[in-house]
Write a protein that holds these residues in place. Structure first.
Motif, PDB file in Angstrom:
ATOM      1  N   THR A 284      -2.307   4.106   1.940  1.00 26.79           N
ATOM      2  CA  THR A 284      -2.653   2.716   1.629  1.00 26.79           C
ATOM      3  C   THR A 284      -2.858   2.539   0.126  1.00 26.79           C
ATOM      4  O   THR A 284      -2.358   1.582  -0.477  1.00 26.79           O
ATOM      5  N   LEU A 285      -3.567   3.463  -0.507  1.00 25.92           N
ATOM      6  CA  LEU A 285      -3.825   3.373  -1.945  1.00 25.92           C
ATOM      7  C   LEU A 285      -2.539   3.439  -2.760  1.00 25.92           C
ATOM      8  O   LEU A 285      -2.368   2.700  -3.738  1.00 25.92           O
ATOM      9  N   LEU A 286      -1.614   4.304  -2.338  1.00 21.90           N
ATOM     10  CA  LEU A 286      -0.400   4.536  -3.112  1.00 21.90           C
ATOM     11  C   LEU A 286       0.769   3.687  -2.636  1.00 21.90           C
ATOM     12  O   LEU A 286       1.893   3.846  -3.132  1.00 21.90           O
ATOM     13  N   ARG A 287       0.494   2.798  -1.681  1.00 21.09           N
ATOM     14  CA  ARG A 287       1.515   1.891  -1.144  1.00 21.09           C
ATOM     15  C   ARG A 287       2.742   2.662  -0.642  1.00 21.09           C
ATOM     16  O   ARG A 287       3.884   2.351  -0.966  1.00 21.09           O
ATOM     17  N   THR A 288       2.463   3.679   0.125  1.00 25.26           N
ATOM     18  CA  THR A 288       3.527   4.450   0.758  1.00 25.26           C
ATOM     19  C   THR A 288       3.152   4.654   2.226  1.00 25.26           C
ATOM     20  O   THR A 288       2.226   4.004   2.718  1.00 25.26           O
ATOM     21  N   SER A 289       3.841   5.514   2.939  1.00 27.91           N
ATOM     22  CA  SER A 289       3.577   5.712   4.362  1.00 27.91           C
ATOM     23  C   SER A 289       2.834   7.018   4.587  1.00 27.91           C
ATOM     24  O   SER A 289       2.972   7.974   3.809  1.00 27.91           O
ATOM     25  N   VAL A 293       3.129  10.912   2.823  1.00 29.29           N
ATOM     26  CA  VAL A 293       1.992  11.716   2.371  1.00 29.29           C
ATOM     27  C   VAL A 293       2.030  13.088   3.023  1.00 29.29           C
ATOM     28  O   VAL A 293       1.888  14.126   2.363  1.00 29.29           O
ATOM     29  N   GLN A 294       2.249  13.099   4.329  1.00 26.93           N
ATOM     30  CA  GLN A 294       2.283  14.372   5.052  1.00 26.93           C
ATOM     31  C   GLN A 294       3.437  15.252   4.580  1.00 26.93           C
ATOM     32  O   GLN A 294       3.288  16.478   4.422  1.00 26.93           O
ATOM     33  N   ARG A 295       4.605  14.623   4.332  1.00 22.10           N
ATOM     34  CA  ARG A 295       5.758  15.388   3.875  1.00 22.10           C
ATOM     35  C   ARG A 295       5.502  15.987   2.489  1.00 22.10           C
ATOM     36  O   ARG A 295       5.851  17.146   2.233  1.00 22.10           O
ATOM     37  N   ARG A 296       4.863  15.205   1.596  1.00 24.82           N
ATOM     38  CA  ARG A 296       4.575  15.705   0.259  1.00 24.82           C
ATOM     39  C   ARG A 296       3.547  16.841   0.300  1.00 24.82           C
ATOM     40  O   ARG A 296       3.653  17.822  -0.453  1.00 24.82           O
ATOM     41  N   ILE A 297       2.545  16.719   1.148  1.00 17.38           N
ATOM     42  CA  ILE A 297       1.547  17.783   1.260  1.00 17.38           C
ATOM     43  C   ILE A 297       2.191  19.051   1.815  1.00 17.38           C
ATOM     44  O   ILE A 297       1.889  20.175   1.382  1.00 17.38           O
TER      45      ILE A 297
END
Length: 342
Positions: A284-289, A293-297
């Motif tokens: 929500t903060l980074l205006r992404t899904s 986030v999970q894929r980047r982590i």
């Protein structure tokens, strides 16, 4: 510039600039060029004479000539500089008197009360502009318009600006991640912690403002103005203690050290993850899904060659990716924040 630096009125500055461009001029002719009444121009020229910027022509006393700028303006500038030097000396003298007086002041003189949101905003802005070395700031809900993150002009003067933001502020998106990123880009140092005990604004270790919570009603808002005292020393110690334990907020890959193959978004996700935010809150903060986030982590875990987020948090702290604290206790805290609920 002439009116700002040398103390001339705008009308005087305009008249002098115009007169400099002419061989000579009568008050009426100069008034026509400048765009004012002849009587007003007579008064302006009289003041310019007093400043040594204009004089009557030797061949025709009804006409005026401009004094050479290199001579006349330099003399005026020196006068202004001397006045500023005297004012600075007076300021230092008054400051010494103030410090001597406050050393023996009682409890009632250590703390003043500020009433009203507008009065708080004005006082914060005033002492912020007067900062010489450092500003320290606790930010926590509720967020008011007076809780400005920073003043760019203050940082440009070389003043260090450190802010600790309570994590709940990120959940509420006030201030927004974009606002925090802009503050970081301007030179502000921002860290995140689970909780800060109070709103706090300290300038140069000499003065603190403590806004009083309990009501968002502007009419009921108030704050304490704390002067140099053992109470101020305690507030400074509290800030430094929280600063050491807080997590650095990362807004770009350039803020990380020795992290291969990571872009700004990946750096932001890593930093927010270590503050303890959920994947949904980060998205929500980074205006992404959340999926992104999970894929980047997952990519970060592969880069670090670890199997889970607990290991990722420990790896990031151990290698100093976020300039994490060096003690084992603080590293353990970084791991806990990376994996809330463990």
């Amino acid at each position: 510039m002439l009116s700002d630096v040398l103390g001339l009125t705008p009308d005087e500055a305009d008249a002098y600039r115009t007169l400099v461009s002419l061989t000579s001029a009568t008050p009426g002719g100069l008034a026509e060029l400048v765009g004012c009444e002849p009587g007003q121009m007579v008064r302006i020229l009289s003041r310019l004479e007093g400043h040594g910027l204009a004089a009557r022509s030797l061949g025709d006393i009804t006409r005026f000539v401009a004094s050479p700028p290199a001579v006349a303006l330099r003399a005026l500038l020196i006068q202004r500089q001397n006045a500023l030097n005297l004012a600075e000396f007076e300021l230092d003298t008054l400051d010494e008197i103030y410090r001597a007086a406050t050393l023996g002041c009682g409890a009632a003189e250590v703390v003043d009360v500020i009433h009203g949101t507008e009065a708080i905003r004005e006082r914060v802005g005033h002492i912020q502009l007067g900062a010489r070395k450092e500003i320290m700031n606790f930010v926590k809900p509720p967020f008011f318009s007076s809780d400005n993150m920073t003043d760019g002009a203050v940082i440009e003067r070389g003043v260090r600006y450190r802010v600790i933001v309570e994590r709940a502020m990120l959940d509420e998106e006030a201030p927004s991640f974009d606002e925090i990123s802009q503050a970081r880009a301007s030179g502000e140092e921002v860290r995140i912690t689970d909780k800060v005990p109070l709103k706090l604004f300290i300038v140069d270790g000499e003065l603190a403002i403590v806004p009083l919570l309990g009501s968002a009603n502007a009419a009921k808002a108030g704050a304490l103005l704390v002067h140099e005292s053992s109470l101020l020393d305690a507030l400074i110690a509290l800030f430094e203690s929280k600063w050491e334990k807080a997590t650095q907020l990362v807004t770009s890959a350039g803020a990380l050290r020795d992290v291969p193959a990571i872009d700004d978004l990946g750096a932001q996700i890593l930093g927010l993850s270590l503050t303890g935010l959920t994947d949904h809150a980060i998205a929500t903060l980074l205006r992404t899904s959340p999926r992104t986030v999970q894929r980047r982590i997952r990519h970060l875990m592969d880069t670090a060659e670890v199997q889970n987020r607990i290991q990722l948090g420990f790896h990031a702290a151990r290698l100093g990716w976020l300039e994490a604290p060096s003690s084992s206790d603080q590293r353990t805290e970084a791991v806990r924040r990376a994996c809330p609920g463990t």
